[in-house]
Motif scaffolding. Structure first.
Motif, PDB file in Angstrom:
ATOM      1  N   ASN A 176       0.844  -1.198   0.000  1.00  0.00           N
ATOM      2  CA  ASN A 176       0.000   0.000   0.000  1.00  0.00           C
ATOM      3  C   ASN A 176       0.880   1.250   0.000  1.00  0.00           C
ATOM      4  OD1 ASN A 176      -2.009   1.910   0.252  1.00  0.00           O
ATOM      5  ND2 ASN A 176      -2.573   1.361   2.344  1.00  0.00           N
ATOM      6  N   GLN A 221      -5.384   5.768   5.374  1.00  0.00           N
ATOM      7  CA  GLN A 221      -5.372   4.649   4.421  1.00  0.00           C
ATOM      8  C   GLN A 221      -4.291   3.630   4.771  1.00  0.00           C
ATOM      9  OE1 GLN A 221      -5.898   5.992   0.185  1.00  0.00           O
ATOM     10  NE2 GLN A 221      -5.884   8.035   1.114  1.00  0.00           N
ATOM     11  N   SER A 273     -14.800   6.834   4.224  1.00  0.00           N
ATOM     12  CA  SER A 273     -14.454   5.607   4.952  1.00  0.00           C
ATOM     13  C   SER A 273     -15.016   5.666   6.380  1.00  0.00           C
ATOM     14  CB  SER A 273     -12.935   5.439   5.009  1.00  0.00           C
ATOM     15  OG  SER A 273     -12.362   6.372   5.916  1.00  0.00           O
ATOM     16  N   GLN A 328       1.269   5.104  -0.719  1.00  0.00           N
ATOM     17  CA  GLN A 328       0.457   6.312  -0.853  1.00  0.00           C
ATOM     18  C   GLN A 328       1.377   7.514  -1.029  1.00  0.00           C
ATOM     19  OE1 GLN A 328      -2.877   6.576  -0.993  1.00  0.00           O
ATOM     20  NE2 GLN A 328      -3.146   4.349  -0.772  1.00  0.00           N
TER      21      GLN A 328
END
Length: 483
Positions: A66, A150, A108, A68
Motif C-alpha cells: 500500500n 489509508q 471511509s 500512498q
C-alpha cells in the motif's frame, strides 16, 4: 522484508527525456530523503517508486502492498475541486462544503484512525471546521491525515514544505520524526536545509539522474555534497573585494555591436548578415547546435577573428581596427572554456590556480605578494575550497576544477565574463555545483555574463536574453529574445 528495488533502470518520461536510476533500494523502516532542484526529475522519481511509470529498461521490483503519495499538486487539486463543488446554484451560501473530518475520512469509517492522526498532527481543533476555511498549512495537514488513515506501508511525500513558512516547516519535520517510527518514508524536497535531522538516507537528483545516494553520514561527507549545501546558503554572500581598481566601462554604450556581419571561407558562409547588440547589464545565453557558428561569434567579440576588420564590429564602443590593441579588448573579458580546462595541464596547487588569475597566466612563475595570496584564499573560502588550498589541481573532481577556473577568471572582476560550454564534460552533481556558483557570481558582482551552451537544461537562472541559432533551409536565422 518489504522493499522497492531498482537496478540499472531507465524510465521514459517523454520523447526526449528519461529518468536514469543506476540503483536504488528503499526497505521497510527506511527514511529516505531525495533532494533535487526544479526540473531534476523529483516528481517523476516519486511516481517511479510508486510504480506509476513503467520501466523502460532495467529492473523494478516492489513488495510494498500500500504505497500512498502526498504532494502539493494533490492538495491543489482537492482545493480546486472543493471550490468547483461550491460553484453551484443549488448550494446554499451558508453551506461551506465538507468539514476537515469528512475530508480526512473521505467516505471511509476509519473514525478511530482519524482521531489518532488528528492528535499526532495537532489538528483536533480543526476537525469540525469547513475544510475550505483552513490555511494552506492547516489544509495540508488535513490531507496528510487523509493519506495516513489509508494505512500506507510506504508513504511518499513530494515537496510537503512547499509554500510553508519556516515555523510550519519545523513543525512538519517534527511530525516526520514521529511518522518515521510508524511507517517507511520517502521525502522529496528541493532544499538541503529542509532535510529532517532524523532522516537516515539521502539521495541527490540532477538532470533526471540519481547521481549520489547512500547512508546519510557517508553522503554528507562527500565534498561536492558539502559544496552544494554551502552554495544553497551562499547565494547572497558577497564576493571578496578586488585586489586592484576594477575596470569599469561606459554603462550607456553597448558593449558589443555587430551589424550585418558576414564571415565566410571561399564559398562556405559561416555567419550570414548577423546583427546583434549587447547592452550593459544584459546576461545572454548563446545557444544553437554544434557547427552553427557559436565559436565564430565568440572569436569576433573577443577580438580574435581577422574578418572583423572588414565588417561593422564595435567592441566596447570602438570599431574594430581603429587603433585599439587586442590586449585592450581582452582586458575587459574573462574567458573560460572546456579547451582552457584541457590546456590547464600545470599540476600546481589549488591556491596557485586562483593566484594565476591575477597574472593572466597558466601556473604561477613569479613571486606572489602576500596580499594576493590572502586575496586568493578569500576566494577559496567563498567557494568552500579553502581546505583544499594545498592540494594539486588535478586531484580535484572535474567540476571542482571547472569551478576554480571560473573563479580564476573572476578575481580581476572583468566587465564581461564569457563561459563557453562551462558544463561540458561534467556529471550531474558537478553541473549543479558549477551552475549554482555562476548565479552567485552574477548576483554579487557587476560582471556581465555571456553563457554559451546548446543544452536547454544548462542555462543559469540569471539569464536575461537569449541569442539562438535556429536552423533554416540554407544556414541559420538569428533569433534574439528577452527572457
Amino acid at each position: 522484508m518489504k522493499k522497492v528495488n531498482i537496478q540499472q533502470a531507465e524510465f521514459l518520461l517523454n520523447q526526449k527525456n528519461r529518468l536514469k536510476i543506476p540503483h536504488f533500494q528503499i526497505q521497510q523502516g527506511d527514511f529516505w530523503v531525495v533532494v533535487g532542484s526544479n526540473g531534476s526529475g523529483k516528481t517523476a522519481f516519486s511516481l517511479v517508486v510508486e510504480g506509476k511509470i513503467p520501466v523502460y529498461s532495467g529492473q523494478y521490483e516492489n513488495t510494498f502492498s500500500n504505497i500512498q503519495q502526498f504532494s502539493f499538486e494533490k492538495q491543489q487539486k482537492i482545493l480546486e475541486q472543493t471550490f468547483r463543488d461550491r460553484n453551484n446554484d443549488c448550494i446554499s451560501p451558508d453551506d461551506f462544503g465538507k468539514t476537515a473530518r469528512q475530508t480526512i475520512l473521505n467516505g471511509s469509517d476509519h473514525h478511530q484512525l482519524c482521531q489518532q492522526y488528528a492528535e499526532i498532527l495537532g489538528i483536533t481543533p480543526l476537525l469540525d471546521r469547513p475544510f475550505m476555511h483552513l490555511s494552506t498549512g492547516e489544509s495540508r495537514k488535513i490531507l496528510l491525515a487523509q493519506t495516513l488513515v489509508q494505512q500506507p506501508d510506504l508513504l511518499i511525500l513530494d515537496e510537503p514544505f512547499e509554500g510553508l513558512d519556516q515555523k510550519s516547516v519545523q513543525d512538519w519535520q517534527s511530525l516526520l520524526d514521529i511518522l518515521s517510527k510508524q511507517t517507511t518514508l520517502l521525502l522529496i524536497i528541493n532544499r538541503f536545509n529542509d532535510i529532517p535531522p532524523t532522516a537516515k538516507q539521502i539521495a541527490l537528483l540532477e538532470r533526471c539522474e540519481l547521481v549520489l545516494q547512500g547512508n546519510r553520514t557517508e553522503v554528507e561527507q562527500h565534498s561536492i555534497f558539502q559544496q552544494l549545501h554551502y552554495a544553497e546558503n551562499a547565494i547572497d554572500v558577497p564576493l571578496p573585494e578586488s585586489a586592484s581598481p576594477v575596470q569599469k566601462l561606459d554603462q550607456n554604450t553597448p558593449h558589443f555591436e555587430l551589424e550585418n556581419v558576414t564571415i565566410q571561407y571561399a564559398d562556405k558562409i559561416i555567419l550570414d548578415k548577423l546583427t546583434w547588440t549587447v547592452l550593459p547589464r544584459q546576461h545572454w545565453w548563446i545557444k544553437g547546435p554544434n557547427g552553427a557558428g557559436k565559436s565564430t561569434l565568440l572569436s569576433i567579440i573577443t577580438g580574435d577573428h581577422p574578418q572583423s576588420y572588414s565588417n561593422i564590429v564595435r567592441l566596447f564602443g570602438r570599431q574594430r581596427g581603429t587603433g585599439e590593441s587586442i590586449w585592450q579588448i581582452k582586458s575587459n573579458i574573462g574567458y573560460v572554456s572546456s579547451q582552457l580546462h584541457m590546456d590547464y595541464r600545470v599540476n600546481c596547487s589549488v591556491l596557485d590556480v586562483i593566484i594565476s588569475g591575477f597574472f593572466d597566466s597558466i601556473g604561477v612563475y613569479q613571486r606572489t605578494p602576500d596580499a594576493l595570496r590572502v586575496k586568493a584564499m578569500q576566494w577559496l573560502e567563498r567557494i568552500n575550497l579553502a581546505n583544499l588550498a594545498k592540494k594539486p589541481f588535478r586531484s580535484l573532481s572535474w567540476g571542482q576544477q571547472r569551478l576554480l577556473l571560473i573563479t580564476r577568471a573572476m578575481v580581476k572582476y572583468p566587465p564581461v565574463l564569457i563561459l563557453d560550454e562551462p558544463l561540458q564534460g561534467l556529471d550531474g552533481l558537478n553541473r549543479a555545483l558549477v551552475k549554482n556558483f555562476i548565479d552567485q557570481l552574477v548576483q554579487n558582482s557587476a560582471t556581465q555574463l555571456l553563457f554559451v551552451s546548446h543544452q536547454d537544461q544548462d542555462a543559469p537562472q540569471c539569464i536575461t536574453h537569449i541569442f539562438e541559432f535556429v536552423p533554416k533551409e540554407n544556414g541559420y536565422q538569428y533569433v534574439q529574445t528577452a527572457v
